[in-house]
Each structure stands twice: as structure tokens, then as C-alpha cells.
Design a protein around this motif. Structure first.
Motif, mmCIF file in Angstrom:
data_model
loop_
_atom_site.group_PDB
_atom_site.id
_atom_site.type_symbol
_atom_site.label_atom_id
_atom_site.label_comp_id
_atom_site.label_asym_id
_atom_site.label_seq_id
_atom_site.Cartn_x
_atom_site.Cartn_y
_atom_site.Cartn_z
ATOM 1 N N PRO A 184 0.816 -1.219 0.000
ATOM 2 C CA PRO A 184 0.000 0.000 0.000
ATOM 3 C C PRO A 184 0.846 1.264 0.000
ATOM 4 N N LEU A 185 0.311 2.323 -0.577
ATOM 5 C CA LEU A 185 0.997 3.615 -0.560
ATOM 6 C C LEU A 185 1.154 4.124 0.863
ATOM 7 N N VAL A 186 0.114 3.976 1.672
ATOM 8 C CA VAL A 186 0.138 4.433 3.063
ATOM 9 C C VAL A 186 0.075 3.221 3.978
ATOM 10 N N ILE A 244 5.877 -0.394 9.935
ATOM 11 C CA ILE A 244 5.416 -1.287 8.868
ATOM 12 C C ILE A 244 5.932 -0.792 7.515
ATOM 13 N N ALA A 245 5.894 0.519 7.301
ATOM 14 C CA ALA A 245 6.419 1.072 6.050
ATOM 15 C C ALA A 245 7.897 0.747 5.883
ATOM 16 N N THR A 246 8.657 0.883 6.943
ATOM 17 C CA THR A 246 10.088 0.576 6.888
ATOM 18 C C THR A 246 10.311 -0.893 6.550
ATOM 19 N N ALA A 247 9.536 -1.785 7.173
ATOM 20 C CA ALA A 247 9.677 -3.211 6.902
ATOM 21 C C ALA A 247 9.327 -3.528 5.449
ATOM 22 N N LEU A 248 8.274 -2.890 4.936
ATOM 23 C CA LEU A 248 7.892 -3.123 3.545
ATOM 24 C C LEU A 248 8.994 -2.669 2.590
ATOM 25 N N LEU A 249 9.565 -1.508 2.851
ATOM 26 C CA LEU A 249 10.610 -0.975 1.972
ATOM 27 C C LEU A 249 11.875 -1.832 1.996
ATOM 28 N N GLY A 277 5.066 11.257 6.477
ATOM 29 C CA GLY A 277 6.157 10.755 5.655
ATOM 30 C C GLY A 277 6.638 9.380 6.033
ATOM 31 N N GLU A 278 6.666 9.076 7.321
ATOM 32 C CA GLU A 278 7.187 7.786 7.756
ATOM 33 C C GLU A 278 6.284 6.630 7.343
ATOM 34 N N ARG A 279 5.020 6.929 7.012
ATOM 35 C CA ARG A 279 4.074 5.882 6.616
ATOM 36 C C ARG A 279 4.060 5.623 5.111
ATOM 37 N N ILE A 280 4.733 6.469 4.324
ATOM 38 C CA ILE A 280 4.644 6.388 2.865
ATOM 39 C C ILE A 280 5.623 5.356 2.313
ATOM 40 N N VAL A 281 5.125 4.505 1.452
ATOM 41 C CA VAL A 281 5.959 3.547 0.720
ATOM 42 C C VAL A 281 6.193 4.140 -0.669
#
Length: 317
Positions: A179-181, A187-192, A262-266
Motif C-alpha cells: 500500500p501507498l500508506v 510497517i512502512a520501513t519493513a515493507l521498503l 512521511g514515515e508511513r509512505i511507501v
């Protein structure tokens, strides 16, 4: 025989046939390709050669009182590399501005992207309409620059757009299945960090051209705002949010605004976006004028594809 060699040996009668079909009889490049045995890319190259050789000449009547044209005035006012202004009446309901700018964007990409380059795309309403407007595109990779947005019904989301445009280009699609958000920064960091997403993001940072929308910090004008908690939306607005580009929030001066979004954005960072050689901002509607100014001040766009009401609003005091 390869495409380049075949184009170089096109006879003058066939060049005339292709030019007449396209410019006089309003035939599509796809139809012309089927009738002549050429590929869509070859048809586009033949049309370019017809213009360059003088077989086809195009005259644009500029009715602007200044004689310079609305686009040139916006270029001068904002200091961007290029502006395309789509006149009123070019789009179709229910969203004529979006439809018209999507067609202008398709035309720009068809003329600009070269074989072997990479095209990055961020979802927007205009980008959603792009595949049905894009009749041909040079063979290229198509890369998603930020995480996915999905919609119910027959709406076209981020991954579908990437795949459709890549199919038209006969290139490779590089979508992001995240997801974008993200629900949180962790979670965003783990996805990236996930290998498949990290690989796409590495490609995204190296694209030659990028297409982005320019949103406003309103529920109707931003695709990310409805996905965030209400308190974070409010605090971001209070911090001076003026525009959203590729999921990143900026203020009126083009500086980043980050009180937790910003920290939530993938997706790519603002610095990564600025490093792309050619970033095209495509948007419609006079209400986006302040957001466009903010994106330009932040050095986030090189080319603008706009409808006429938005171009006029950008020139207003």
C-alpha cells in the motif's frame, strides 16, 4: 529486418499514405499499423519523419493577445522547462479537464520517451485515464514510484495502470504490491526493506521520466488524506500542508511537511524525486494553482501538462 532499418527504407508513397491516414482521415496509429504491416512504433517514427522532411507541416494559430501563448507565459512565470496547456473543450464529460490532460500527457509521452528508457508513474486520476489515451509508446520499462492505491468497482488502480502502460510499450512492468500508506512507520520501513519492493524502489530512483500528480491537502484533492487518521490530517494541515506529490507533503514554499505522514509512505523520497531527469506534473482544475506553485518552488517538476483554467489561475495574482 529490425524496426529501425525498416523505417529508414520506407518509400515516399507509403509515408504519404501514413500521413494522410493519420492527419487527414483521423485514423489511429493502431489501425494504420494493421493496414500497412508496420508496428505502432514504426508508424510513429514515419509520422515524425514526415514532419521533419516537410511532407507534413503543422501550423498552430495562437490567439493570445501577447502573441506568445498561454503556455509560454506560464513557463516564464514559473520558471519551468516546459508547459503544455490543453484548451477548453478538448475533454469529454463527466471530467473534461481530466480527460483532456490525460490525452495531452499521452501525446507528450509518445513524443518524448525513447526506446530503452524507463518511465516511472505515480497514480492520479489523470494517470488512471492514461492507458486508454495512449496509443503508442516507445519500448521501455514502466516502474511504479510509490505504493499501490486500489479502488472498488471498475476503477483502475496503481498496479493495473503500470501493467497496462507497459503492455502498450511492449516493455516490462515493475509494480509495487504494497500500500501507498502503511498503518505505521515501522510497517512502512519493513515493507521498503522487503527484497521485491526494495528492488522496484531501486529501479524507481533511476528512471528517465516520471509522471506525478499534484494534489491539494483536501479530502477531494489528495489520494492519501482519506487513508490517514483524522488527528494526523489535522496536524499536517496546521503545519502548513499545501500540496502532495507522490505521497509526500509540502508547504507553500515547497519545503517538506512531516509531522508523521512521511514515515508511513511507501515510495520515493522528495530528494529521490528531484534527482529524476524529467518529472512531468499532470493536473487539471484552477483550484490546484497553489499546489502547483508549491511543487515548482520545491523543485519537484520539470514539465507541466495543464488544462486551460489551471494555466490561467497560475498567472493570476
Amino acid at each position: 529486418m529490425d524496426a529501425r532499418r525498416r523505417t529508414e527504407t520506407i518509400s515516399r508513397p507509403l509515408m504519404l499514405e501514413v500521413a494522410r491516414a493519420y492527419y487527414l482521415h483521423d485514423r489511429s496509429k493502431v489501425d494504420i499499423a494493421q493496414e500497412t504491416g508496420l508496428s505502432r512504433w514504426q508508424v510513429a517514427r514515419v509520422l515524425t519523419e514526415a514532419r521533419e522532411s516537410g511532407i507534413v507541416t503543422i501550423r498552430v494559430e495562437d490567439t493570445e493577445a501577447s502573441g506568445r501563448g498561454l503556455a509560454a507565459r506560464v513557463e516564464e512565470s514559473l520558471g519551468v522547462r516546459q508547459v503544455m496547456v490543453i484548451p477548453r473543450g478538448r475533454g469529454v464529460p463527466p471530467f473534461p479537464g481530466i480527460d483532456a490532460v490525460a490525452q495531452g500527457l499521452a501525446d507528450y509521452l509518445s513524443e518524448t520517451v525513447r526506446p530503452g528508457e524507463a518511465l516511472g508513474i505515480v497514480w492520479s486520476r489523470i494517470v488512471e485515464a492514461l492507458p486508454e489515451k495512449l496509443q503508442q509508446l516507445a519500448p521501455c520499462d514502466v516502474v511504479q514510484l510509490a505504493g499501490a492505491l486500489t479502488f472498488p468497482g471498475d476503477r483502475v488502480g496503481s498496479v493495473e495502470v503500470i501493467r497496462q502502460v507497459a503492455r502498450i510499450a511492449e516493455g516490462t512492468a515493475h509494480p509495487i504490491y504494497a500500500p501507498l500508506v502503511a498503518p505505521s512507520g515501522d510497517i512502512a520501513t519493513a515493507l521498503l526493506r522487503a527484497p521485491e519492493i526494495a528492488g522496484v524502489m531501486a529501479r524507481a530512483a533511476r528512471v528517465d521520466h516520471a509522471v506525478v500528480g499534484i494534489g491539494t491537502w483536501t479530502p477531494e484533492g489528495s489520494s492519501i488524506l482519506p487513508l490517514l487518521p483524522g488527528d494526523l490530517v489535522t496536524s499536517t494541515a496546521e503545519a502548513g500542508a499545501s500540496a502532495v506529490v507522490s505521497g509526500r507533503v509540502i508547504d507553500a514554499a515547497g519545503h517538506p511537511v512531516d509531522v508523521g505522514v512521511g514515515e508511513r509512505i511507501v515510495g520515493l523520497t522528495l530528494d529521490q524525486l528531484r534527482a529524476i531527469p524529467n518529472v512531468i506534473g499532470a493536473c487539471a482544475g484552477a483550484h490546484r494553482a497553489d499546489a502547483v506553485r508549491a511543487a515548482v518552488r520545491g523543485g519537484l517538476v520539470d514539465v507541466l501538462v495543464l488544462d486551460e483554467p489551471l494555466a490561467e489561475a497560475l498567472l493570476a495574482s
